[in-house]
Design an enzyme around this catalytic site. Sequence first.
Site, PDB file in Angstrom:
ATOM      1  N   MET A  67      14.112  -3.774  32.352  1.00 34.01           N
ATOM      2  CA  MET A  67      14.365  -3.980  33.782  1.00 34.01           C
ATOM      3  C   MET A  67      13.129  -4.521  34.493  1.00 34.01           C
ATOM      4  SD  MET A  67      16.827  -0.797  34.820  1.00 34.01           S
ATOM      5  CE  MET A  67      15.982   0.332  33.740  1.00 34.01           C
ATOM      6  N   THR A  68      13.287  -5.727  35.018  1.00 32.98           N
ATOM      7  CA  THR A  68      12.203  -6.397  35.738  1.00 32.98           C
ATOM      8  C   THR A  68      11.796  -5.592  36.963  1.00 32.98           C
ATOM      9  OG1 THR A  68      12.751  -8.576  34.938  1.00 32.98           O
ATOM     10  CG2 THR A  68      11.707  -8.480  37.097  1.00 32.98           C
ATOM     11  N   GLY A 111      11.239  -7.785  31.110  1.00 34.39           N
ATOM     12  CA  GLY A 111      10.884  -9.078  30.547  1.00 34.39           C
ATOM     13  C   GLY A 111       9.425  -9.400  30.833  1.00 34.39           C
ATOM     14  N   GLN A 143       9.975  -6.935  25.903  1.00 39.45           N
ATOM     15  CA  GLN A 143      11.014  -7.963  25.901  1.00 39.45           C
ATOM     16  C   GLN A 143      10.339  -9.297  26.209  1.00 39.45           C
ATOM     17  OE1 GLN A 143      13.953  -8.725  29.042  1.00 39.45           O
ATOM     18  NE2 GLN A 143      15.548  -8.584  27.488  1.00 39.45           N
ATOM     19  N   HIS A 190      14.450 -12.191  24.495  1.00 37.59           N
ATOM     20  CA  HIS A 190      15.436 -12.261  25.585  1.00 37.59           C
ATOM     21  C   HIS A 190      16.287 -13.515  25.393  1.00 37.59           C
ATOM     22  CE1 HIS A 190      17.490 -11.817  29.236  1.00 37.59           C
ATOM     23  NE2 HIS A 190      16.510 -11.524  30.059  1.00 37.59           N
ATOM     24  N   HIS A 220      21.618 -13.690  29.542  1.00 37.02           N
ATOM     25  CA  HIS A 220      21.646 -13.784  31.016  1.00 37.02           C
ATOM     26  C   HIS A 220      21.290 -15.138  31.621  1.00 37.02           C
ATOM     27  CE1 HIS A 220      20.692  -9.159  30.902  1.00 37.02           C
ATOM     28  NE2 HIS A 220      21.829  -9.493  30.327  1.00 37.02           N
ATOM     29  N   TYR A 260      18.818 -17.379  30.561  1.00 41.63           N
ATOM     30  CA  TYR A 260      17.427 -17.837  30.431  1.00 41.63           C
ATOM     31  C   TYR A 260      17.300 -18.770  29.217  1.00 41.63           C
ATOM     32  CZ  TYR A 260      16.682 -14.592  34.175  1.00 41.63           C
ATOM     33  OH  TYR A 260      16.760 -13.974  35.399  1.00 41.63           O
TER      34      TYR A 260
HETATM   35  C1  LIG Z   1      16.469  -4.148  38.494  1.00 41.85           C
HETATM   36  C2  LIG Z   1      16.985  -4.693  37.203  1.00 41.85           C
HETATM   37  C3  LIG Z   1      16.197  -5.553  36.473  1.00 41.85           C
HETATM   38  C4  LIG Z   1      16.660  -6.077  35.234  1.00 41.85           C
HETATM   39  N1  LIG Z   1      15.831  -6.868  34.490  1.00 41.85           N
HETATM   40  C5  LIG Z   1      16.213  -7.256  33.253  1.00 41.85           C
HETATM   41  C6  LIG Z   1      15.306  -7.941  32.391  1.00 41.85           C
HETATM   42  O1  LIG Z   1      14.122  -8.168  32.700  1.00 41.85           O
HETATM   43  N2  LIG Z   1      15.770  -8.336  31.177  1.00 41.85           N
HETATM   44  C7  LIG Z   1      17.046  -8.083  30.769  1.00 41.85           C
HETATM   45  O2  LIG Z   1      17.425  -8.461  29.661  1.00 41.85           O
HETATM   46  N3  LIG Z   1      17.920  -7.397  31.562  1.00 41.85           N
HETATM   47  C8  LIG Z   1      17.521  -6.957  32.770  1.00 41.85           C
HETATM   48  N4  LIG Z   1      18.374  -6.197  33.531  1.00 41.85           N
HETATM   49  C9  LIG Z   1      19.679  -5.772  32.973  1.00 41.85           C
HETATM   50  C10 LIG Z   1      19.546  -4.369  32.350  1.00 41.85           C
HETATM   51  O3  LIG Z   1      18.743  -4.419  31.178  1.00 41.85           O
HETATM   52  C11 LIG Z   1      20.914  -3.783  31.963  1.00 41.85           C
HETATM   53  O4  LIG Z   1      21.493  -4.593  30.988  1.00 41.85           O
HETATM   54  C12 LIG Z   1      21.845  -3.656  33.163  1.00 41.85           C
HETATM   55  O5  LIG Z   1      21.184  -3.015  34.249  1.00 41.85           O
HETATM   56  C13 LIG Z   1      23.090  -2.846  32.789  1.00 41.85           C
HETATM   57  O6  LIG Z   1      22.735  -1.551  32.386  1.00 41.85           O
HETATM   58  P1  LIG Z   1      22.966  -0.273  33.376  1.00 41.85           P
HETATM   59  O7  LIG Z   1      24.377  -0.394  33.832  1.00 41.85           O
HETATM   60  O8  LIG Z   1      22.735   0.925  32.489  1.00 41.85           O
HETATM   61  O9  LIG Z   1      22.002  -0.399  34.498  1.00 41.85           O
HETATM   62  C14 LIG Z   1      17.943  -5.698  34.756  1.00 41.85           C
HETATM   63  C15 LIG Z   1      18.730  -4.819  35.516  1.00 41.85           C
HETATM   64  C16 LIG Z   1      18.272  -4.308  36.719  1.00 41.85           C
HETATM   65  C17 LIG Z   1      19.124  -3.343  37.469  1.00 41.85           C
END
Ligand SMILES: Cc1cc2nc3c(=O)[nH]c(=O)nc-3n(C[C@H](O)[C@H](O)[C@H](O)COP(=O)(O)O)c2cc1C
Length: 376
Positions: free
Chosen positions: A31-32, A64, A107, A174, A177, A179
């Site tokens: 999570m970024t 990431g 990541q 990664h 999504h 990218y």
């Molecule tokens: C604030 C935020 C930042 C995220 N950043 C990334 C990221 O950097 N790389 C990535 O692959 N997914 C990212 N995601 C997606 C999460 O890894 C995850 O797949 C998504 O939140 C669903 O899981 P959850 O329902 O348990 O939150 C992000 C999600 C959130 C909420």
Amino acid sequence: MLSKQNLSAPLFETFTLGNMTLSNRIVMAPMTRNQSPGGVPTEDVAAYYKSRAVGGVGLIITEGTYIDHLGANGYPGVPAFYGEQALAGWKRVVEEVHAAGGKIAPQLWHVGRERRPGVEPDTSVPGFGPMSIVEDGVEVVRAMSEDDMHEVAASFARAASDAKRIGFDGIELHGAHGYLIDQFLWAESNQRTDTFGGSAENRLRFPRMIVSAVREAVGPEFPIMFRFSQWKLSDYDAMIAETPDALGEILKPLADDGVDIFHASTRRVWEPGFEGSDKTLATWTRELTGKPVIAVGSVGLDKTFRTGHFTRTEDPTSKSRVNVEELAMWRARDDFDLIAIGRALLSDPQWANKVRDGRLDELSDFDSSALDILVR
Ligand SMILES: Cc1cc2nc3c(=O)[nH]c(=O)nc-3n(C[C@H](O)[C@H](O)[C@H](O)COP(=O)(O)O)c2cc1C
């Protein structure tokens, strides 16, 4: 009667991948945070990850973190994965997580065509993608040459090798999504006419180059995870594969090239991967590749979310129906190997320990305000 603690037991079995052994099946999803000024992870970042390790998460996948290619980063405050200072910051993160008994993998990220000039570290640099993008007469994304692709693959390999050197337990690529890697895989964002575009085999060529370079850099035992998705931030319905067979044609070669475990990113873990069968994307992935899989999506939440760019807007139309007992049952019947938890772990760093101990009534509900500060 089984206690709640026993019911969650299948989530707390150990798991081994190459030279990494996890104490349980709970993974922190990447999570970024945008909280690494100048690309350097601070002590606050170390404390943030440490608290999830203390809270019992088996494996942390970091936010990431961008590799050392000029066009890799797309957003302010994202941590870099190169340079003395950033790597020293990451080493401190690893040490704190290990001291708390956790495991951690970065990541590795290249945003591809999502970058625009004006973004750090060098604001003059445009995006790099499968195809050129011109906005208002200015080329904001450059179509990558074959040399660019070799450079980026080498850059991923250097990052992976640095991750190993400073003590990380594995790496995640990664590939999800929307990218860079995903842009090459998706027919719509990759309409190149050379050997890197067109057919599915051609679109896979650059992602395969990356995986092979990374595997060569880290040796056979260091775990490589590969995250992919059937959605993008810009389009929830954009699929890289319309059928299970087509998905197999993407994932199997990547497994042959060195991916150890796939991370099937879905917004709702229980939904079918394809029409015509109840199997989830994680289950399909496991079946198609013979490799273990990480499942993810709305576990432990009351609501699912709408993104935009992972905005704070909850989706009023859907409720997560995953509870811990269901999750443990799916694990017990091998629907997935590991389960990644995102937002529930933002609100409750102790999520894993509470689930292990059957203290479900003590779990803190996810509150979208947690995203405003990405709390400790
Ligand atoms: C604030 C935020 C930042 C995220 N950043 C990334 C990221 O950097 N790389 C990535 O692959 N997914 C990212 N995601 C997606 C999460 O890894 C995850 O797949 C998504 O939140 C669903 O899981 P959850 O329902 O348990 O939150 C992000 C999600 C959130 C909420």
